[in-house]
Design a protein around this motif. Structure first.
Motif: not given
Length: 561
Positions: A115, A119, A142, A146
């Motif tokens: 994760s 990100s 995630a 983004n």
């Protein structure tokens, strides 16, 4: 010298002091203010701190080196493989890590580390592809959220294939502005399959009906996406459907009968290998030999040729301006022509096709009904707005501008009176006179709405007929005296008889004087009462013996006369 002094100071220090010293040393090294020899010794000391068993010491190193491009690469790579709490700091921000380092951390790391990689603001396509291949739903969500991550279409499709059943992941994917049309169709197709599976698990849909419902929903979604795809997107969508083995003859027939001719042209061009312009020209001559050859080259069943030719003939007549319907009505006309063409085919072979056309006809009829209802609603709203705007002008032409609103106000007042709350209010409220104390009439219990006052307590109750002023006196008097008889009795009494009656009444007891002088207030003016009530009160004050003796005297006088 620096390394020796640092080790001497931190040898017996606590973990907090060592963490503070590690952060200070890392900041001094990253500033670049140290000489070459001092920088080498500081770098060696920082690498030696990787063996410190205290977690706060290594966290202090990660926090100091996370955003710096001058951080030693061996130090950052080692921190990226440390405890997840430490590794996430450098995996999410460090510019020192290369794609190979990130891919390795994605392959062997935990979900928290993945994760953190997802990100990163500068995430490349190879790292995104690695995440799409091995990461779980939290990391993929995630990644989808983004906005600066570079994600390829293949990675998107792999995400949908692996974890497309996750609703949050689907919402995150559909919220991206750069989502390819192939991925949008994959998401919608997966959702259609899920809905069909829910119906099968619920027991109200068998497997055959669920498969047909999922297929038709997927085809409808493909046509809807094709309407907003544009020329380039439409070609990509058709190619994707062919790869997924979803570019079927039923989808092409649905496209033609629902007036999605650009989609049908692109599909036939994809299947036949001809240009789209050439396909469009052949579709405009459906009964020519060229269209028959196109139909055969595209691999469509020969059974579909007569209904497609009949439907395209109706469409061409409408396009040539020969009159006829348009929109949903044109689609229904094309479906009816296709059904008529199927009547000449063998029933055993055409029954499935006729059932499919019947479902298309039902869908077109519903679409036509929805469109007609929407048009009627819009027309009603426009007429209401026009009447509202024209009301003051029409009123200005009458005797007075307020006269134009009389009917509207009267209608609103009548609607207010027709409401249940307005109907429950009494039009006339009778109040008991002063001095009359009566028990209220018992009423049937009613349910009082919460938050509203009780109607029985908010409004005084009108007294019943037997509780009105003077009613007890009139009830006790024999043969209820009329107004003329009461006047005759009062007029016939002599002054001496009235004086003796008043002298025989007991005097009222004197009230004790209060210690404090009472407040003197003007006595309210008594309200006027009807004459009948006054006569009844006067008749009730005369004793019964006096009335009987008076009647006896009057009888003797009449006999003597």
């Amino acid at each position: 010298m620096i390394l020796r002094q640092f080790l001497a100071l931190t040898h017996n220090a606590s973990a907090e002091r060592r963490a503070e010293a590690a952060g200070t040393l890392a900041g001094a090294y990253l500033d670049g203010s140290l000489g070459s020899d001092a920088a080498w010794e500081a770098k060696t000391a920082l690498l030696a701190l990787l063996d410190d068993p205290a977690l706060p010491v290594r966290r202090a190193l990660a926090e100091a080196c996370a955003d710096s491009a001058a951080a030693p690469r061996p130090l950052v790579v080692a921190l990226a493989s440390d405890h997840p709490e430490i590794a996430c700091l450098v995996l999410a921000r460090s510019p020192v890590l290369m794609d190979a380092d990130l891919v390795d951390c994605v392959a062997i790391g935990c979900e928290a580390a993945r994760s953190a990689v997802a990100s990163r603001p500068d995430l490349s396509k190879p790292v995104a592809a690695a995440l799409a291949e091995v990461a779980g739903p939290p990391s993929l969500i995630a990644l989808a959220k983004n906005p600066r991550a570079a994600i390829g279409t293949a990675a998107f499709l792999r995400m949908v294939e692996r974890h497309g059943e996750d609703a949050e992941l689907r919402r995150a994917l559909l919220a991206r502005h750069d989502l390819a049309i192939e991925v949008r169709h994959a998401v919608v197709a997966l959702l259609a399959e899920q809905l069909a599976r829910v119906g099968q698990e619920g027991g109200w849909m068998n497997s055959e009906r669920g498969a047909r419902a999922a297929r038709e929903a997927r085809d409808s979604a493909a046509l809807a996406l094709g309407d907003e795809a544009g020329e380039t997107g439409l070609g990509r969508l058709v190619a994707h459907l062919r790869v997924q083995e979803q570019l079927t003859a039923g989808l092409i027939l649905r496209a033609i009968l629902s007036l999605r001719l650009p989609f049908a042209e692109a599909a036939l061009a994809e299947l036949s290998g001809l240009s789209r312009a050439r396909v469009a020209g052949l579709m405009f001559e459906p009964h020519g030999a060229g269209f028959t050859a196109l139909h055969r080259r595209a691999g469509l069943p020969a059974l579909l040729l007569p209904p497609i030719q009949a439907a395209l003939t109706v469409w061409r007549e409408a396009a040539d301006g020969r009159g006829g319907p348009s929109g949903p009505r044109l689609a229904r006309s094309m479906i009816e022509a296709a059904l008529t063409a199927c009547e000449d085919l063998p029933f055993a072979e055409a029954r499935g096709l006729m059932a499919l056309l019947a479902r298309f006809e039902a869908e077109a009829a519903r679409d036509e009904a929805r469109l007609f209802a929407q048009e009627q609603i819009e027309a009603h709203v426009r007429e209401g707005a026009a009447n509202l705007l024209a009301a003051p002008e029409a009123a200005a032409g009458s005797d007075g501008w307020t006269d134009g609103w009389t009917d509207t106000l009267a209608q609103a007042w009548q609607e207010t009176r027709d409401e249940p709350e307005a109907r429950d209010l009494p039009e006339v409220i009778e109040l008991p006179g002063p001095g009359a104390v009566s028990e209220p009439e018992p009423r049937a219990p009613t349910t009082v709405e919460a938050g509203l006052p009780d109607a029985g307590a908010a409004w005084p109750l009108a007294p019943r007929p037997e509780e009105r002023l003077g009613a007890p006196v009139a009830a006790e008097a024999p043969s209820a005296l009329s107004a003329e008889a009461s006047e005759a009795v009062l007029a016939g009494l002599s002054d001496a008889l009235m004086a003796s009656f008043l002298a025989g009444r007991p005097a009222p007891a004197a009230a004790p004087l209060p210690d404090v002088a009472p407040e003197v207030r003007p006595e309210p003016r008594p309200s006027a009462r009807p004459r009948e009530i006054a006569l009844a009160v006067a008749a009730g004050m005369i004793p019964q013996e006096l009335v009987l003796s008076y009647r006896a005297d009057r009888s003797r006088e009449r006999l003597a006369a």
